[in-house]
Enzyme design. Sequence first.
Site, PDB file in Angstrom:
ATOM      1  N   TYR A   1      -0.415  -6.495   1.023  1.00 27.44           N
ATOM      2  CA  TYR A   1      -1.848  -6.667   0.782  1.00 27.44           C
ATOM      3  C   TYR A   1      -2.555  -5.328   0.581  1.00 27.44           C
ATOM      4  CZ  TYR A   1      -1.977  -5.038   5.537  1.00 27.44           C
ATOM      5  OH  TYR A   1      -1.781  -4.255   6.642  1.00 27.44           O
ATOM      6  N   GLY A   2      -1.805  -4.225   0.740  1.00 28.34           N
ATOM      7  CA  GLY A   2      -2.436  -2.900   0.755  1.00 28.34           C
ATOM      8  C   GLY A   2      -1.886  -1.991  -0.323  1.00 28.34           C
ATOM      9  N   THR A   3      -1.450  -0.809   0.112  1.00 26.14           N
ATOM     10  CA  THR A   3      -1.036   0.216  -0.847  1.00 26.14           C
ATOM     11  C   THR A   3       0.296  -0.105  -1.526  1.00 26.14           C
ATOM     12  OG1 THR A   3       0.086   1.493   0.874  1.00 26.14           O
ATOM     13  CG2 THR A   3      -2.237   2.009   0.459  1.00 26.14           C
ATOM     14  N   LEU A   4       0.968  -1.174  -1.071  1.00 24.86           N
ATOM     15  CA  LEU A   4       2.227  -1.560  -1.728  1.00 24.86           C
ATOM     16  C   LEU A   4       2.010  -2.524  -2.889  1.00 24.86           C
ATOM     17  CD1 LEU A   4       4.439  -2.090   1.466  1.00 24.86           C
ATOM     18  CD2 LEU A   4       4.712  -0.257  -0.206  1.00 24.86           C
TER      19      LEU A   4
ATOM     20  N   GLU B   1       6.266   1.976   7.224  1.00 21.42           N
ATOM     21  CA  GLU B   1       5.030   1.458   7.831  1.00 21.42           C
ATOM     22  C   GLU B   1       4.930   1.754   9.332  1.00 21.42           C
ATOM     23  OE1 GLU B   1       2.839   0.766   5.887  1.00 21.42           O
ATOM     24  OE2 GLU B   1       3.710  -0.093   4.090  1.00 21.42           O
TER      25      GLU B   1
HETATM   26  N1  PCA Z   1       1.088  -1.073   3.127  1.00 20.47           N
HETATM   27  C1  PCA Z   1       1.401  -2.403   3.550  1.00 20.47           C
HETATM   28  C2  PCA Z   1       0.565  -2.599   4.750  1.00 20.47           C
HETATM   29  C3  PCA Z   1      -0.633  -1.789   4.479  1.00 20.47           C
HETATM   30  C4  PCA Z   1      -0.203  -0.819   3.450  1.00 20.47           C
HETATM   31  O1  PCA Z   1      -0.871   0.008   2.912  1.00 20.47           O
HETATM   32  C5  PCA Z   1       1.015  -3.360   2.459  1.00 20.47           C
HETATM   33  O2  PCA Z   1       0.645  -2.941   1.343  1.00 20.47           O
HETATM   34  O3  PCA Z   1       1.050  -4.574   2.710  1.00 20.47           O
END
Ligand code: PCA
Length: 157
Positions: A7-10, A82
């Site tokens: 949900y984030g930077t991935l 993470e």
């Molecule tokens: N990386 C993981 C968790 C938060 C982040 O930046 C993601 O993208 O889900």
Amino acid sequence: MARVFVYGTLKKGQPNYYRMFESANGTAEFLASAYTTQKYPLVIAGKYNIPFLLNIPGQGHRVQGEIYKVDDKMLKFLDDFEGVPTMYQRTQVDLEVKEWVGKTGEGEERPAAGSITEAFVYSTTAYQPDWPSLPSYESYDAYGDYGLEYATREGRD
Ligand code: PCA
């Protein structure tokens, strides 16, 4: 093989997406876009503007993200990247499929939009006391107009 909801930077287009496609880390395959069935606070916190899904179901928004199928090597890489279990914890989350594009098993139908599935997610219960009251988002964007650009690992002091 395992499934991970990011949900984030991935996510695609975000600063750490490429790490899922570096063959030294293992393999990842996009399966579907999805939303959490429950609401969670997705906040951007700390001096590096890191996105965190706080494990407080019922607060915030239903969070948008992407489901990937990953091999064991990639799962280990992601756990390490993470900071599991201190920074994030890897937990299971219920998801509503928005659009399934990935392959399914032979003879299996693609799950329809609206169907419910589950995957791992990097969420956290190890948050600072003020984080639950930060603004929360439905969909994360490191380059979003809220002006909280993510500091990449390389760019930190
Ligand atoms: N990386 C993981 C968790 C938060 C982040 O930046 C993601 O993208 O889900």
